[in-house]
Design a protein around this motif. Structure first.
Motif, PDB file in Angstrom:
ATOM      1  N   PHE A 295       0.837  -1.198   0.000  1.00 16.80           N
ATOM      2  CA  PHE A 295       0.000   0.000   0.000  1.00 16.80           C
ATOM      3  C   PHE A 295       0.873   1.249   0.000  1.00 16.80           C
ATOM      4  O   PHE A 295       2.032   1.230   0.410  1.00 16.80           O
ATOM      5  CB  PHE A 295      -0.978   0.013   1.186  1.00 16.80           C
ATOM      6  N   ALA A 296       0.289   2.336  -0.490  1.00 19.56           N
ATOM      7  CA  ALA A 296       1.029   3.590  -0.671  1.00 19.56           C
ATOM      8  C   ALA A 296       1.115   4.382   0.628  1.00 19.56           C
ATOM      9  O   ALA A 296       0.145   4.491   1.377  1.00 19.56           O
ATOM     10  CB  ALA A 296       0.352   4.440  -1.737  1.00 19.56           C
ATOM     11  N   VAL A 297       2.304   4.930   0.880  1.00 17.89           N
ATOM     12  CA  VAL A 297       2.517   5.893   1.966  1.00 17.89           C
ATOM     13  C   VAL A 297       3.295   7.054   1.343  1.00 17.89           C
ATOM     14  O   VAL A 297       4.470   6.895   0.992  1.00 17.89           O
ATOM     15  CB  VAL A 297       3.327   5.289   3.135  1.00 17.89           C
ATOM     16  N   ASN A 298       2.635   8.189   1.166  1.00 22.05           N
ATOM     17  CA  ASN A 298       3.272   9.336   0.527  1.00 22.05           C
ATOM     18  C   ASN A 298       3.613  10.413   1.545  1.00 22.05           C
ATOM     19  O   ASN A 298       2.820  10.703   2.437  1.00 22.05           O
ATOM     20  CB  ASN A 298       2.367   9.909  -0.562  1.00 22.05           C
ATOM     21  N   PHE A 299       4.800  10.973   1.410  1.00 24.57           N
ATOM     22  CA  PHE A 299       5.278  12.022   2.303  1.00 24.57           C
ATOM     23  C   PHE A 299       5.203  13.365   1.579  1.00 24.57           C
ATOM     24  O   PHE A 299       5.689  13.479   0.455  1.00 24.57           O
ATOM     25  CB  PHE A 299       6.729  11.763   2.713  1.00 24.57           C
ATOM     26  N   LEU A 300       4.619  14.365   2.220  1.00 27.69           N
ATOM     27  CA  LEU A 300       4.584  15.714   1.659  1.00 27.69           C
ATOM     28  C   LEU A 300       5.706  16.510   2.318  1.00 27.69           C
ATOM     29  O   LEU A 300       5.763  16.621   3.549  1.00 27.69           O
ATOM     30  CB  LEU A 300       3.233  16.376   1.914  1.00 27.69           C
ATOM     31  N   VAL A 301       6.609  17.037   1.496  1.00 23.17           N
ATOM     32  CA  VAL A 301       7.856  17.628   1.989  1.00 23.17           C
ATOM     33  C   VAL A 301       7.959  19.097   1.587  1.00 23.17           C
ATOM     34  O   VAL A 301       7.640  19.474   0.466  1.00 23.17           O
ATOM     35  CB  VAL A 301       9.074  16.859   1.431  1.00 23.17           C
ATOM     36  N   SER A 302       8.451  19.912   2.530  1.00 19.27           N
ATOM     37  CA  SER A 302       8.696  21.334   2.284  1.00 19.27           C
ATOM     38  C   SER A 302       9.964  21.745   3.021  1.00 19.27           C
ATOM     39  O   SER A 302      10.444  21.034   3.899  1.00 19.27           O
ATOM     40  CB  SER A 302       7.512  22.157   2.799  1.00 19.27           C
ATOM     41  N   ASP A 303      10.507  22.910   2.643  1.00 19.93           N
ATOM     42  CA  ASP A 303      11.647  23.449   3.393  1.00 19.93           C
ATOM     43  C   ASP A 303      11.312  24.825   3.974  1.00 19.93           C
ATOM     44  O   ASP A 303      12.197  25.644   4.199  1.00 19.93           O
ATOM     45  CB  ASP A 303      12.908  23.513   2.530  1.00 19.93           C
ATOM     46  N   LYS A 304      10.033  25.053   4.226  1.00 19.17           N
ATOM     47  CA  LYS A 304       9.615  26.352   4.763  1.00 19.17           C
ATOM     48  C   LYS A 304      10.295  26.663   6.089  1.00 19.17           C
ATOM     49  O   LYS A 304      10.589  27.817   6.408  1.00 19.17           O
ATOM     50  CB  LYS A 304       8.096  26.400   4.933  1.00 19.17           C
ATOM     51  N   SER A 305      10.561  25.624   6.891  1.00 18.05           N
ATOM     52  CA  SER A 305      11.178  25.837   8.205  1.00 18.05           C
ATOM     53  C   SER A 305      12.680  26.098   8.106  1.00 18.05           C
ATOM     54  O   SER A 305      13.330  26.354   9.108  1.00 18.05           O
ATOM     55  CB  SER A 305      10.921  24.628   9.110  1.00 18.05           C
ATOM     56  N   GLY A 306      13.232  26.028   6.885  1.00 12.00           N
ATOM     57  CA  GLY A 306      14.660  26.264   6.688  1.00 12.00           C
ATOM     58  C   GLY A 306      15.420  25.018   6.297  1.00 12.00           C
ATOM     59  O   GLY A 306      16.530  25.088   5.774  1.00 12.00           O
ATOM     60  N   LYS A 307      14.844  23.851   6.568  1.00 14.23           N
ATOM     61  CA  LYS A 307      15.435  22.571   6.184  1.00 14.23           C
ATOM     62  C   LYS A 307      14.321  21.696   5.615  1.00 14.23           C
ATOM     63  O   LYS A 307      13.160  21.832   6.004  1.00 14.23           O
ATOM     64  CB  LYS A 307      16.048  21.860   7.397  1.00 14.23           C
ATOM     65  N   PRO A 308      14.640  20.787   4.704  1.00 15.09           N
ATOM     66  CA  PRO A 308      13.605  19.882   4.213  1.00 15.09           C
ATOM     67  C   PRO A 308      13.021  19.044   5.355  1.00 15.09           C
ATOM     68  O   PRO A 308      13.762  18.446   6.137  1.00 15.09           O
ATOM     69  CB  PRO A 308      14.363  18.988   3.212  1.00 15.09           C
ATOM     70  N   ARG A 309      11.715  19.055   5.467  1.00 12.12           N
ATOM     71  CA  ARG A 309      11.002  18.276   6.481  1.00 12.12           C
ATOM     72  C   ARG A 309       9.663  17.849   5.886  1.00 12.12           C
ATOM     73  O   ARG A 309       9.080  18.565   5.077  1.00 12.12           O
ATOM     74  CB  ARG A 309      10.737  19.097   7.753  1.00 12.12           C
ATOM     75  N   PHE A 310       9.144  16.678   6.307  1.00  5.66           N
ATOM     76  CA  PHE A 310       7.806  16.329   5.835  1.00  5.66           C
ATOM     77  C   PHE A 310       6.766  16.894   6.802  1.00  5.66           C
ATOM     78  O   PHE A 310       6.975  16.927   8.016  1.00  5.66           O
ATOM     79  CB  PHE A 310       7.651  14.822   5.596  1.00  5.66           C
ATOM     80  N   PHE A 311       5.670  17.409   6.234  1.00  4.74           N
ATOM     81  CA  PHE A 311       4.625  18.016   7.054  1.00  4.74           C
ATOM     82  C   PHE A 311       3.317  17.234   7.001  1.00  4.74           C
ATOM     83  O   PHE A 311       2.331  17.619   7.626  1.00  4.74           O
ATOM     84  CB  PHE A 311       4.377  19.479   6.622  1.00  4.74           C
ATOM     85  N   ASP A 312       3.305  16.120   6.276  1.00  6.80           N
ATOM     86  CA  ASP A 312       2.137  15.242   6.256  1.00  6.80           C
ATOM     87  C   ASP A 312       2.554  13.901   5.685  1.00  6.80           C
ATOM     88  O   ASP A 312       3.516  13.799   4.924  1.00  6.80           O
ATOM     89  CB  ASP A 312       1.016  15.842   5.403  1.00  6.80           C
ATOM     90  N   MET A 313       1.828  12.863   6.090  1.00  4.54           N
ATOM     91  CA  MET A 313       1.947  11.532   5.505  1.00  4.54           C
ATOM     92  C   MET A 313       0.558  11.135   5.028  1.00  4.54           C
ATOM     93  O   MET A 313      -0.416  11.268   5.773  1.00  4.54           O
ATOM     94  CB  MET A 313       2.440  10.510   6.540  1.00  4.54           C
ATOM     95  N   ILE A 314       0.479  10.658   3.801  1.00  7.95           N
ATOM     96  CA  ILE A 314      -0.786  10.199   3.251  1.00  7.95           C
ATOM     97  C   ILE A 314      -0.727   8.680   3.190  1.00  7.95           C
ATOM     98  O   ILE A 314       0.000   8.105   2.374  1.00  7.95           O
ATOM     99  CB  ILE A 314      -1.045  10.776   1.843  1.00  7.95           C
TER     100      ILE A 314
END
Length: 197
Positions: free
Chosen positions: A142-161
């Protein structure tokens, strides 16, 4: 309009302001690299043979290392985050990370003998989606997708689907219901989160 409906409506504009932006020009490769490292650590925990309590401790470390915990925690609290003091928000965020570690870390037993594989990454609006597949013994992948951003200054995931279900939105509903039962008392919510999950 009841309190839940009002807060759900009001929180839409609050979360819009917290959505990750592309201020640091994150690339697909950087987003994938973050998830590659997170998945490698998760797979080590799955195959470690540690006790469940040990795996949960490891998962909390992984969550803090690779996730944008403050953004996820604030999103789960919704519009109520605006009325919290900095001390309340800090205590709530710490309790929230432990709650998430216990709640999702308990599922590691289901993953023993399996693994998670990173498939690829793509840009979606102002963030990146990294696709992974979880392969468990005796179950269909099954799929587990990570939503990633660097808004905080470093790449981090902010959600898992997970199979189409957003961790962030699921927890927003759960935390909102918990807060309602405590008549909006953030301090009581924080205390209860320390034992929940």
């Amino acid at each position: 309009m009841n309190r839940r409906t009002f807060l759900a409506t009001a929180s839409a504009s609050v979360f819009a302001a917290m959505l990750p932006a592309s201020a640091f020009a994150l690339s697909d490769a950087q987003a994938k690299n973050l998830v590659d490292r997170a998945v490698a650590d998760i797979n080590k925990v799955i195959s470690s043979g540690n006790s469940l309590s040990g795996m949960i401790r490891d998962f909390e470390r992984i969550f803090v290392t690779y996730a944008d915990v403050p953004v996820i925690a604030r999103s789960a609290l919704g519009a109520d985050a605006r009325r919290a003091t900095s001390a309340q928000l800090s205590a709530y965020t710490k309790a929230f990370q432990g709650y998430i570690a216990r709640k999702y870390g308990k599922r590691f037993e289901e993953f023993v003998g399996g693994q998670i594989e990173v498939q690829g990454a793509r840009r979606v609006k102002s963030f990146h989606e990294v696709q992974t597949v979880a392969k468990l013994r005796g179950e269909a992948p099954f799929a587990v997708n990570f939503l990633v951003s660097d808004k905080s200054g470093k790449p981090r995931f902010f959600d898992m689907i997970i199979e189409g279900i957003s961790l962030r939105l699921s927890e927003k509903e759960e935390i909102g219901a918990m807060l309602d039962r405590r008549k909006g008392d953030i301090d009581l919510l924080t205390q209860d989160l320390k034992k929940a999950g």
